[in-house]
Write an enzyme that holds these catalytic residues in place. Structure first.
Site, PDB file in Angstrom:
ATOM      1  N   LYS A 110      59.658 124.617  24.923  1.00  0.00           N
ATOM      2  CA  LYS A 110      60.832 125.271  26.446  1.00  0.00           C
ATOM      3  C   LYS A 110      61.766 125.283  25.478  1.00  0.00           C
ATOM      4  O   LYS A 110      62.663 125.345  26.460  1.00  0.00           O
ATOM      5  CB  LYS A 110      60.241 124.614  27.769  1.00  0.00           C
ATOM      6  CG  LYS A 110      58.999 125.107  28.456  1.00  0.00           C
ATOM      7  CD  LYS A 110      58.756 124.704  29.735  1.00  0.00           C
ATOM      8  CE  LYS A 110      58.067 124.660  30.185  1.00  0.00           C
ATOM      9  NZ  LYS A 110      56.813 123.655  29.961  1.00  0.00           N
TER      10      LYS A 110
HETATM   11  O1  LIG Z   1      55.737 127.461  34.402  1.00  0.00           O
HETATM   12  C1  LIG Z   1      55.420 126.694  33.697  1.00  0.00           C
HETATM   13  C2  LIG Z   1      55.672 126.450  32.774  1.00  0.00           C
HETATM   14  C3  LIG Z   1      54.940 125.495  32.033  1.00  0.00           C
HETATM   15  N1  LIG Z   1      54.119 124.548  32.737  1.00  0.00           N
HETATM   16  C4  LIG Z   1      53.486 123.173  32.158  1.00  0.00           C
HETATM   17  O2  LIG Z   1      52.013 123.477  32.124  1.00  0.00           O
HETATM   18  C5  LIG Z   1      51.651 122.085  32.347  1.00  0.00           C
HETATM   19  C6  LIG Z   1      51.132 122.036  33.208  1.00  0.00           C
HETATM   20  O3  LIG Z   1      50.007 120.934  33.752  1.00  0.00           O
HETATM   21  P1  LIG Z   1      49.225 120.999  35.052  1.00  0.00           P
HETATM   22  O4  LIG Z   1      47.903 119.459  34.921  1.00  0.00           O
HETATM   23  O5  LIG Z   1      47.984 121.398  34.445  1.00  0.00           O
HETATM   24  O6  LIG Z   1      49.517 121.169  36.185  1.00  0.00           O
HETATM   25  C7  LIG Z   1      52.340 121.098  32.605  1.00  0.00           C
HETATM   26  O7  LIG Z   1      52.420 120.335  31.035  1.00  0.00           O
HETATM   27  C8  LIG Z   1      53.577 122.145  32.642  1.00  0.00           C
HETATM   28  O8  LIG Z   1      54.880 121.709  32.135  1.00  0.00           O
HETATM   29  C9  LIG Z   1      53.444 124.510  34.149  1.00  0.00           C
HETATM   30  O9  LIG Z   1      53.264 123.810  34.724  1.00  0.00           O
HETATM   31  N2  LIG Z   1      54.520 125.883  34.500  1.00  0.00           N
END
Ligand SMILES: O=c1ccn([C@@H]2O[C@H](COP(=O)(O)O)[C@@H](O)[C@H]2O)c(=O)[nH]1
Length: 276
Positions: free
Chosen positions: A96
């Site tokens: 990001k």
């Molecule tokens: O909008 C967003 C952008 C990035 N993320 C990232 O994805 C994973 C989600 O992890 P989970 O364990 O499946 O919740 C995490 O690395 C976030 O930084 C997001 O969730 N939403």
């Protein structure tokens, strides 16, 4: 040279529409019986790579969980990216980044230049210094067959206060981002190399994704409450370009490799049904 869009399209056709995140949360290290240190981080990441890199289309290491351990954590991130790519997965580094153009060029060099030890296939970027400030990343990605995923409508509840704000032209901030990326991807076959991040948790916001012609990364599934059934409301007619992404939902099944694979098969079956 194949473009990122071509590579992703082929990987999804072969392995299925799924991205699995590598997010070594402290809580997950503990759940796996690992120490919250560099040895635990290394074992966690290596286990996920061994379990999934030869079968999942996209692996998405979350840089923050590696950076947490300083330079040694970044070294583990480097080897995680390299091992994942060697085993055939496309690596989307969730980092990001976003800055003024000249600084963005340095970030792009770090993550998208083949000469860098942190080189991934694609990265996530933030457009809130203006989509144009990301041009150095778009250019370097295009030169080396890489991809860039721009945050548009994020999965967290706080995102809407900025992303749904309406600008002078009457469009939301998110729709402006969507439209600028759509212009770059226009006409590219089978798929453009610029993607968007659109959370599976956001519901029907009325944003128009129909012209994006690029991959739509959908985090927010599983641990954040999103389900495959939510994807239709969020993506409508653009479902065919959605790349569903799970981290904790799959990772919590570890540390056994067979259990990680079974969890991956389960979520893949669920998203295949939803995507049709
Ligand atoms: O909008 C967003 C952008 C990035 N993320 C990232 O994805 C994973 C989600 O992890 P989970 O364990 O499946 O919740 C995490 O690395 C976030 O930084 C997001 O969730 N939403």
């Amino acid at each position: 040279m194949e473009t990122f869009g071509e590579r992703l399209h082929a990987a999804v056709a072969e392995r299925g529409p799924l991205c699995v995140g590598i997010d070594p949360h402290a809580a997950l290290l503990a759940r796996w019986g690992l120490s919250d240190d560099i040895a635990g981080l290394e074992r966690f990441a290596r286990t996920v790579v061994d379990a999934l890199a030869d079968r999942v289309a996209v692996l998405k290491p979350q840089s923050a969980f590696f950076e947490r351990f300083g330079s040694r954590g970044v070294a583990v991130l480097e080897s995680t990216i390299r091992q994942s790519r060697e085993a055939g997965a496309i690596v989307l580094l969730d980092v990001k980044r976003g800055d003024i153009g000249s600084t963005m060029a340095a970030y792009a060099d770090a993550y998208l230049n083949p000469a860098s030890t942190l080189r991934a296939d694609a990265i996530t970027v933030s457009p809130y210094l203006g989509v144009g400030s990301l041009q150095p990343a778009f250019d370097l990605a295009a030169t080396h067959g890489g991809g860039v995923f721009v945050l548009a409508l994020t999965s967290n509840p706080e995102g809407a206060s900025v992303q749904h704000a309406v600008g002078a032209g009457g469009k939301t901030v998110a729709q402006t981002v969507i439209d600028e990326i759509s212009q770059v991807n226009a006409g590219v076959k089978p798929l453009g190399s610029l993607g968007l991040v659109v959370g599976a948790t956001i519901g029907d916001t009325g944003h128009d994704l129909s012209a994006v012609n690029g991959p739509l990364l959908a985090p927010g599934l599983g641990a954040q409450g999103g389900t495959p059934d939510d994807l239709r409301a969020v993506f409508g007619e653009s479902l065919h370009n959605v790349l569903p992404s799970y981290s904790r939902e799959v990772l919590a099944a570890g540390p056994e490799i067979g259990e990680l694979r079974a969890a991956t098969d389960r979520v893949l079956a669920g998203v295949r049904t939803a995507l049709g």
